[in-house]
Every structure is written in structure tokens, then in C-alpha cells.
Motif scaffolding. Structure first.
Motif, PDB file in Angstrom:
ATOM      1  N   VAL A 155       0.859  -1.183   0.000  1.00 14.90           N
ATOM      2  CA  VAL A 155       0.000   0.000   0.000  1.00 14.90           C
ATOM      3  C   VAL A 155       0.899   1.239   0.000  1.00 14.90           C
ATOM      4  O   VAL A 155       1.792   1.350   0.850  1.00 14.90           O
ATOM      5  CB  VAL A 155      -0.940   0.027   1.219  1.00 14.90           C
ATOM      6  CG1 VAL A 155      -1.698   1.353   1.297  1.00 14.90           C
ATOM      7  CG2 VAL A 155      -1.920  -1.138   1.153  1.00 14.90           C
ATOM      8  N   PHE A 156       0.656   2.143  -0.941  1.00 14.50           N
ATOM      9  CA  PHE A 156       1.457   3.371  -1.051  1.00 14.50           C
ATOM     10  C   PHE A 156       0.585   4.561  -0.683  1.00 14.50           C
ATOM     11  O   PHE A 156      -0.483   4.761  -1.254  1.00 14.50           O
ATOM     12  CB  PHE A 156       1.978   3.526  -2.485  1.00 14.50           C
ATOM     13  CG  PHE A 156       2.836   4.756  -2.705  1.00 14.50           C
ATOM     14  CD1 PHE A 156       4.207   4.679  -2.601  1.00 14.50           C
ATOM     15  CD2 PHE A 156       2.261   5.980  -3.016  1.00 14.50           C
ATOM     16  CE1 PHE A 156       5.003   5.808  -2.806  1.00 14.50           C
ATOM     17  CE2 PHE A 156       3.035   7.109  -3.218  1.00 14.50           C
ATOM     18  CZ  PHE A 156       4.418   7.022  -3.108  1.00 14.50           C
ATOM     19  N   ASP A 157       1.046   5.368   0.270  1.00 13.64           N
ATOM     20  CA  ASP A 157       0.327   6.596   0.650  1.00 13.64           C
ATOM     21  C   ASP A 157       1.331   7.640   1.110  1.00 13.64           C
ATOM     22  O   ASP A 157       1.756   7.662   2.270  1.00 13.64           O
ATOM     23  CB  ASP A 157      -0.685   6.313   1.756  1.00 13.64           C
ATOM     24  CG  ASP A 157      -1.621   7.501   2.007  1.00 13.64           C
ATOM     25  OD1 ASP A 157      -1.330   8.609   1.535  1.00 13.64           O
ATOM     26  OD2 ASP A 157      -2.646   7.311   2.679  1.00 13.64           O
ATOM     27  N   ILE A 158       1.738   8.509   0.183  1.00 14.47           N
ATOM     28  CA  ILE A 158       2.684   9.589   0.455  1.00 14.47           C
ATOM     29  C   ILE A 158       2.227  10.832  -0.305  1.00 14.47           C
ATOM     30  O   ILE A 158       1.799  10.739  -1.459  1.00 14.47           O
ATOM     31  CB  ILE A 158       4.120   9.215   0.005  1.00 14.47           C
ATOM     32  CG1 ILE A 158       4.666   8.044   0.830  1.00 14.47           C
ATOM     33  CG2 ILE A 158       5.062  10.408   0.127  1.00 14.47           C
ATOM     34  CD1 ILE A 158       6.060   7.595   0.420  1.00 14.47           C
ATOM     35  N   GLN A 159       2.352  11.992   0.335  1.00 19.69           N
ATOM     36  CA  GLN A 159       2.031  13.251  -0.323  1.00 19.69           C
ATOM     37  C   GLN A 159       3.139  13.640  -1.301  1.00 19.69           C
ATOM     38  O   GLN A 159       4.286  13.827  -0.909  1.00 19.69           O
ATOM     39  CB  GLN A 159       1.861  14.361   0.719  1.00 19.69           C
ATOM     40  CG  GLN A 159       1.592  15.742   0.138  1.00 19.69           C
ATOM     41  CD  GLN A 159       0.279  15.810  -0.611  1.00 19.69           C
ATOM     42  OE1 GLN A 159      -0.772  15.572  -0.034  1.00 19.69           O
ATOM     43  NE2 GLN A 159       0.341  16.123  -1.904  1.00 19.69           N
ATOM     44  N   ASP A 160       2.792  13.762  -2.575  1.00 19.97           N
ATOM     45  CA  ASP A 160       3.734  14.225  -3.597  1.00 19.97           C
ATOM     46  C   ASP A 160       3.622  15.746  -3.724  1.00 19.97           C
ATOM     47  O   ASP A 160       2.727  16.374  -3.137  1.00 19.97           O
ATOM     48  CB  ASP A 160       3.407  13.537  -4.929  1.00 19.97           C
ATOM     49  CG  ASP A 160       4.381  13.901  -6.036  1.00 19.97           C
ATOM     50  OD1 ASP A 160       5.597  13.972  -5.747  1.00 19.97           O
ATOM     51  OD2 ASP A 160       3.934  14.134  -7.173  1.00 19.97           O
ATOM     52  N   VAL A 161       4.525  16.359  -4.505  1.00 16.17           N
ATOM     53  CA  VAL A 161       4.460  17.812  -4.718  1.00 16.17           C
ATOM     54  C   VAL A 161       4.373  18.207  -6.189  1.00 16.17           C
ATOM     55  O   VAL A 161       4.401  19.383  -6.517  1.00 16.17           O
ATOM     56  CB  VAL A 161       5.642  18.539  -4.034  1.00 16.17           C
ATOM     57  CG1 VAL A 161       5.658  18.256  -2.545  1.00 16.17           C
ATOM     58  CG2 VAL A 161       6.970  18.183  -4.678  1.00 16.17           C
ATOM     59  N   GLY A 162       4.305  17.229  -7.097  1.00 19.00           N
ATOM     60  CA  GLY A 162       4.014  17.554  -8.487  1.00 19.00           C
ATOM     61  C   GLY A 162       5.195  17.768  -9.407  1.00 19.00           C
ATOM     62  O   GLY A 162       5.010  18.169 -10.556  1.00 19.00           O
ATOM     63  N   ALA A 163       6.418  17.494  -8.949  1.00 22.55           N
ATOM     64  CA  ALA A 163       7.607  17.697  -9.782  1.00 22.55           C
ATOM     65  C   ALA A 163       8.299  16.366 -10.057  1.00 22.55           C
ATOM     66  O   ALA A 163       8.417  15.533  -9.154  1.00 22.55           O
ATOM     67  CB  ALA A 163       8.585  18.648  -9.101  1.00 22.55           C
ATOM     68  N   ARG A 164       8.783  16.195 -11.288  1.00 24.75           N
ATOM     69  CA  ARG A 164       9.403  14.928 -11.684  1.00 24.75           C
ATOM     70  C   ARG A 164      10.583  14.566 -10.801  1.00 24.75           C
ATOM     71  O   ARG A 164      10.812  13.374 -10.516  1.00 24.75           O
ATOM     72  CB  ARG A 164       9.872  15.000 -13.141  1.00 24.75           C
ATOM     73  CG  ARG A 164      10.443  13.686 -13.652  1.00 24.75           C
ATOM     74  CD  ARG A 164      10.940  13.804 -15.086  1.00 24.75           C
ATOM     75  NE  ARG A 164      12.042  14.737 -15.218  1.00 24.75           N
ATOM     76  CZ  ARG A 164      12.114  15.706 -16.134  1.00 24.75           C
ATOM     77  NH1 ARG A 164      11.143  15.849 -17.008  1.00 24.75           N
ATOM     78  NH2 ARG A 164      13.150  16.513 -16.176  1.00 24.75           N
ATOM     79  N   PHE A 165      11.337  15.530 -10.337  1.00 24.46           N
ATOM     80  CA  PHE A 165      12.540  15.192  -9.583  1.00 24.46           C
ATOM     81  C   PHE A 165      12.300  15.034  -8.079  1.00 24.46           C
ATOM     82  O   PHE A 165      13.244  14.855  -7.314  1.00 24.46           O
ATOM     83  CB  PHE A 165      13.686  16.179  -9.843  1.00 24.46           C
ATOM     84  CG  PHE A 165      13.285  17.618 -10.038  1.00 24.46           C
ATOM     85  CD1 PHE A 165      12.637  18.319  -9.049  1.00 24.46           C
ATOM     86  CD2 PHE A 165      13.583  18.268 -11.226  1.00 24.46           C
ATOM     87  CE1 PHE A 165      12.289  19.646  -9.222  1.00 24.46           C
ATOM     88  CE2 PHE A 165      13.231  19.599 -11.421  1.00 24.46           C
ATOM     89  CZ  PHE A 165      12.588  20.295 -10.397  1.00 24.46           C
TER      90      PHE A 165
END
Length: 431
Positions: A155-165
Motif C-alpha cells: 500500500v502506497f500513501d505519500i504526499q507528492d508535490v508535483g515535480a518529476r525530480f
């Protein structure tokens, strides 16, 4: 039957996280078959005026998608409920879920490690669960970690920020590939893209420049959520061995929404991402990691201030003359407490985003690179050409060095961005 104390605690966690979803909200979380052998929980209308995360919708459905599974969770401090409890604590307390392991990404499960580091393996003192380190692991090596952990579902649950790097999306990618190798399933619990999802922007990675800051050809600012990216990864890049994938969508999120409109609490997803405003600038100003200027690490406003010794007001003046949409640049001075130029007074610029809808962080970052090179004789790229990894090719570096203006640099990636946009469209979950 009567619930044990563990079951009561778990039920309280589910109720607290799901809020007043009711039958309509829970019903919207039912799985629907999608292309490529992927199942996705469809988006539904928000209840109570805020966004409901994928975890909340999973909880409202009684964790039906995890029934009979031995579960391992890939998460960090951002994996929280709407009332700020961690999902690991909630899942562990619920007898309906057999949670047996936790996996930490870059910065670690508890988020204490700096960039390019992790916390290593440990045992979570709150739950007693083993915590495995995924950082710098991929392929069979990571597949072996999943096998050792004794799980059958990641199960994956992490807040991303929208940038490829920003590396969490590549942790997701690596986990998907490793899960396929190990015969495990993957469930992605979605969270908002904090800078919205209206469009993709910036150059698309070229495969010879692939690394952990960009495994596959996607745009620098991808304009997608983690669940949408998982669907894209499985449908476009893992076709040799697609993983058994289920995505649980949010309710109430639209592509026009910025994080402050979601009603969700913000937890810094990494030590140098303290606020949603940081995330707004990051896709452009992180490019300065590839230069000898400070990108603001070691200050209270990383990625919102940039500079170096010897830079003065002329940089802000030159940047403002570009007339970049949605942003002003103010002369700024700061002294980093760690990272580049530690303990030294740096002159530079501070970004003031006055129109989030109009602001293009990648275009702004290019404008700042161009003007920094023009006004400061000390400007230089990192010797390892890290800028090429960040931008996804050597084109930005060579164009800036050749004296190109902002429109020339941005125009250079237009065709690749259009192709990515057409592919991206197939995997979007939200209006």
C-alpha cells in the motif's frame, strides 16, 4: 460479533478519517475496472466541503480492498488522516487489516533524514512493526525486501508535490516494478497534487538521462496525482511486467484546486518542503540544485529564496523585466545554516507568487537561470552537470549557455510536452 479493544480503536480511526461520508461517499469508492488490468476506485463528490483522501475512502469502505491480505505500507509523516493521526497507527489498531510491515522512502518513515539519505531499518516504537528502508533499492533487491517482509500487498500513501525530480513518485515506480517481480499487488491511496493538475509543464525526460530524480519520460511538472501516475507507469512503462494495481481515488478534488483549498492538514513531505508555497515554487527553483547558487536550503523559506555571495539587486531587477506571469521577484538576503554557502550572507531573489493560476514555475525557473547567468559573473553549473538530470537532457544547459531567451528554451521542449500531454490524458481520474 463484539469488537475487541483493537477493533474498537481501529473503528474509531476509520470513523475519524472518513468523517461523514455516509453511504453515498462509501459507495463511490467501489472498484471499477480500468484498462491494462488495473482497477481504480472512481472519484466521487466531496462531502462536508473538503477533499477525502484515498485512505479515507478505503476506510469508509471497511478496508474491503485489503481483506485477507498481508499488508505492507510505504509511507512517511504525510500519511495521515484528516484529524492528523498516522494511517499506520490506525491500520495497526484495526483487526480488519493484517498490517505486517512499514517501508520508508528517502528521508525515512519518520521524515528525519535530509536529502539523499534515509533512516535505515528499525522497529516502529508505536506499533512494534518492522520498518524496512526502500531508499536506493529497486528491482530484485527491493523485491527481496518485500518477500522478506512476508507481505502480499504493498500500500502506497505519500504526499507528492508535483515535480518529476521529487523522488517519492519514483519510489512508487520502483515499488510497482519490484512488486511485479515478487508477485505482490500494489494499492495506491491518492492525495492531492498540491499545486493543482490543470496542465503539465516543462521538458520531458530523455531516457539517457534517467536517474532516481526521473526514471521515465514524463514532464518536469507532470500535473498528476500519485494514483494517476501509477496508472500511467503501469500502462506505459511497465508493460513488460505490469503489476496487479488498484488505485483508490480521492473525492472532492478537481484539477483546479491548490492545497489550501482541500481542507486537509499540511505535513511537510520532506525537511525542505515546509509549506504548500514551497511546493508551488519547487518545480522551477529546484533547478538551482544544478548550479553553484543556494536554492535556499538552510533557511526558513527553501526554494522561495535563491542566491549566492556577491549577487545584488540587479538580479531581481533583471528577472522582473522578463514580465513572467503570476510572479514578482524581490531583492533578498539570507544566510544558510547548512548546504551551499553555509554561514555566508547571500544576495539573491525571493519569489512572490501573486497569481497562482497564471504562474508557471518551470518558466520562472528558466527565467531565473538566464538572468542569474547574465548579471552575476560567478554563475556556474555543478561540475557533474546535475542540471541535466533535473531537466532531463542537456538542452536547457546548452541553450542557456548559448544565450537563448526564455521563449527559446521553453519552445525547445514544446513538441515533447505535447506528446506527453496526449499520453497523460488517458490516465487522469479527476475533472
Amino acid at each position: 460479533m463484539t469488537l475487541s479493544r483493537r477493533g474498537v480503536l481501529g473503528l474509531a480511526g476509520a470513523i475519524g478519517s472518513a468523517g461523514a461520508l455516509g453511504a453515498g461517499g462509501a459507495g463511490g469508492a467501489g472498484a471499477a475496472t480500468a484498462t491494462g488490468g488495473v482497477t481504480a476506485a472512481g472519484a466521487a463528490t466531496a462531502v462536508g466541503g473538503r477533499v477525502r483522501t484515498g485512505f479515507e475512502r478505503l476506510a469508509a469502505d471497511g478496508y474491503a480492498g485489503l481483506a485477507g491480505r498481508k499488508v505492507g505500507v510505504v509511507t512517511n509523516p504525510t500519511g495521515i488522516t484528516a484529524d492528523a493521526r498516522h494511517l499506520v497507527d490506525v491500520l495497526h489498531a484495526d483487526e480488519r487489516v493484517d498490517l505486517v510491515a512499514v517501508f520508508g522512502p528517502e528521508h525515512g518513515f519518520r521524515g528525519t533524514a535530509q536529502a539523499g539519505d534515509s533512516e535505515g531499518a528499525s522497529r516502529d516504537p508505536a506499533t512494534g512493526l518492522p520498518v524496512y528502508d526502500t531508499y536506493d533499492k529497486s528491482g530484485q533487491k527491493l523485491a527481496d525486501v518485500f518477500t522478506t517482509a512476508g507481505i502480499d500487498t504493498v500500500v502506497f500513501d505519500i504526499q507528492d508535490v508535483g515535480a518529476r525530480f521529487y523522488t517519492y513518485i519514483w519510489t512508487l515506480y520502483d515499488c510497482m516494478r519490484a512488486a511485479a517481480l515478487a508477485g505482490k499487488a500494489v494499492v495506491v491511496l491518492d492525495r492531492p497534487n498540491p499545486v493543482g493538475g490543470r496542465r503539465a509543464a516543462g521538458p520531458v525526460l530523455e531516457r539517457p538521462y534517467a536517474s532516481f530524480v526521473g526514471r521515465e519520460p514524463i514532464a518536469l511538472a507532470h500535473g498528476m496525482t500519485a494514483a494517476e501516475l501509477a496508472r500511467l507507469f503501469n500502462g506505459e512503462f511497465l508493460t513488460d511486467r505490469p503489476v496487479e494495481l488498484r488505485t483508490v481515488a480521492m473525492s472532492g478534488w478537481s484539477r483546479e484546486s491548490f492545497f489550501g483549498e482541500t481542507g486537509l492538514p499540511w505535513v511537510p513531505p520532506s525537511p525542505n518542503m515546509p509549506t504548500p508555497d514551497t511546493a508551488l515554487a519547487y518545480a522551477g527553483t529546484c533547478l538551482f540544485e544544478g548550479t553553484n547558487l543556494s536554492e535556499g536550503r538552510g533557511t526558513t523559506t527553501p526554494f522561495e529564496v535563491i542566491g549566492a555571495e556577491g549577487i545584488d539587486r540587479r538580479w531581481a531587477e533583471a528577472a522582473n523585466r522578463l514580465g513572467l506571469p503570476g510572479v514578482w521577484f524581490r531583492e533578498a538576503y539570507f544566510t544558510p545554516t547548512f548546504s551551499k554557502h553555509v554561514g555566508k550572507v547571500c544576495g539573491g531573489v525571493r519569489l512572490i507568487v501573486h497569481d497562482r493560476q497564471a504562474f508557471d514555475p518551470v518558466r520562472a525557473g528558466i527565467g531565473l537561470l538566464i538572468t542569474a547567468r547574465r548579471v552575476w559573473s560567478g554563475f556556474g553549473w555543478r561540475a557533474d552537470h546535475w542540471i541535466d538530470r533535473l531537466t532531463g537532457s542537456d538542452r536547457v544547459r546548452t541553450l542557456v549557455d548559448a544565450g537563448a531567451d526564455v521563449d527559446e528554451v521553453v519552445g525547445d521542449w514544446a513538441a515533447g510536452l505535447a506528446r506527453f500531454g496526449a499520453v497523460r490524458e488517458k490516465y487522469l481520474l479527476y475533472p
